[in-house]
Scaffold this motif. Structure first.
Motif, PDB file in Angstrom:
ATOM      1  N   ALA A 217      -4.192  12.475  12.053  1.00  0.00           N
ATOM      2  CA  ALA A 217      -2.926  12.457  12.481  1.00  0.00           C
ATOM      3  C   ALA A 217      -1.922  13.445  11.836  1.00  0.00           C
ATOM      4  O   ALA A 217      -1.414  13.190  10.598  1.00  0.00           O
ATOM      5  CB  ALA A 217      -2.027  10.906  12.369  1.00  0.00           C
ATOM      6  N   ALA A 218      -1.977  14.474  12.355  1.00  0.00           N
ATOM      7  CA  ALA A 218      -1.108  15.685  11.734  1.00  0.00           C
ATOM      8  C   ALA A 218       0.340  15.541  12.246  1.00  0.00           C
ATOM      9  O   ALA A 218       1.109  16.166  12.970  1.00  0.00           O
ATOM     10  CB  ALA A 218      -1.390  16.878  12.340  1.00  0.00           C
ATOM     11  N   LEU A 219       1.141  14.718  11.489  1.00  0.00           N
ATOM     12  CA  LEU A 219       2.405  14.009  12.075  1.00  0.00           C
ATOM     13  C   LEU A 219       3.530  14.580  11.066  1.00  0.00           C
ATOM     14  O   LEU A 219       4.710  14.253  11.031  1.00  0.00           O
ATOM     15  CB  LEU A 219       2.570  12.569  11.922  1.00  0.00           C
ATOM     16  N   ASP A 220       3.280  15.358  10.020  1.00  0.00           N
ATOM     17  CA  ASP A 220       4.278  15.795   8.977  1.00  0.00           C
ATOM     18  C   ASP A 220       5.400  16.560   9.674  1.00  0.00           C
ATOM     19  O   ASP A 220       5.058  17.543  10.577  1.00  0.00           O
ATOM     20  CB  ASP A 220       3.607  16.679   7.955  1.00  0.00           C
ATOM     21  N   GLY A 221       6.567  16.230   9.576  1.00  0.00           N
ATOM     22  CA  GLY A 221       7.680  16.694  10.436  1.00  0.00           C
ATOM     23  C   GLY A 221       8.158  16.260  11.881  1.00  0.00           C
ATOM     24  O   GLY A 221       8.745  16.869  12.307  1.00  0.00           O
TER      25      GLY A 221
END
Length: 285
Positions: A217-221
């Motif tokens: 889950a590449a959710l940074d930002g």
């Protein structure tokens, strides 16, 4: 094609201000063979950077806007500190560039704007800005709950969010499931028993036992809605075990027979609604 080279110093503002108004001098034109030709005469193009809503200061969740006066923008590149580009496009006859994605919180963006004036002279402006920290954050829990967990062939992977997710499409675009044996699947949104938003990934067909996979889950930002953002990326590695039923729980249900000897062993776990959540099949209904 040969021309006498000329030197050009790119514009560098003396100090950064919230509304980054950049006066861009007429630059040099790159000629054939990579030799720079002399700049055409003409008034400099003035470039301004701000939020798409019209304010000079750019907050988290705003779309970036770059405008040109006295000429046009030929190219605008915006990258964050990790080198990822913020997508956008030109409009209004080339005098306006607007990002298609929203600015992330607490993120430094580097902006390069290339311009051309009416006489054909080209220039470039370079600037950076850092957006403010988000007023609220959203976090999540991955399931199965521990790295290296043994998962049953039909068991879904889950992400349970601490706060509601209203921009589900933005979140789902940053989720992925990969494995050393390719398996298709799809995402489904639901509520857990406590009323929290949850998204499940279910394989179209059962994984083959022994498969190693990763939920990312590449959710940074990424904006989740309600004024909240994610401030981290999440990863979970897992291994697919063999199918288990309730009658198997006291035997070797937690073992993955990849070769001889057994390579992975994990204890059985019981989850909500009396379902098998650590390993084994997921039984709906």
């Amino acid at each position: 094609m040969s021309q006498a080279p000329s030197r050009h110093r790119p514009f560098r503002p003396r100090r950064a201000v919230p509304a980054l108004a950049l006066a861009v001098g007429v630059g040099t034109l790159t000629a054939c063979g990579g030799v720079e030709g002399p700049a055409s005469q003409g008034d400099p193009v003035k470039v301004a950077l701000g939020a798409a809503g019209g304010t000079g200061a750019v907050q988290a969740g705003d779309r970036l806007r770059v405008t040109a006066k006295g000429g046009v923008l030929t190219e605008v590149t915006v990258t964050d500190s990790r080198g990822q580009q913020l997508p956008g496009g030109l409009g209004n006859g080339g005098t306006l560039w607007t990002s298609r994605a929203k600015a992330a919180p607490d993120t430094k963006y580097s902006v390069v704007a290339r311009t051309k004036n009416a006489q054909g002279g080209v220039g470039a402006a370079k600037e950076s800005l850092t957006t403010a920290k988000a007023a609220g954050l959203n976090t999540l829990t991955l399931g199965p709950g521990s790295p290296g967990s043994v998962v049953g062939p039909g068991r879904p992977l889950t992400l349970t969010f601490d706060f509601p997710v209203t921009d589900r499409a933005a979140v789902e675009r940053r989720l992925s499931v990969t494995g050393d044996r390719r398996t298709a699947g799809s995402w489904h949104w639901a509520k857990d028993r406590n009323g929290r938003d949850r998204v499940d990934w279910r394989p179209a067909q059962q994984w083959k036992p022994g498969t190693h996979g990763t939920l990312r889950a590449a959710l940074d930002g990424v904006y989740s809605g309600g004024g909240r953002y994610f401030a981290d990326d999440y990863d979970l590695n897992f291994t697919i075990g063999r199918s288990c039923t309730d009658s198997d729980m006291g035997r070797d249900c937690g073992k993955v027979q990849v070769s001889d000897p057994v390579e992975v062993t994990a204890p059985s776990e019981r989850g909500e609604d009396n379902r098998t959540t650590g390993i084994g099949d997921w039984h709906d209904g």
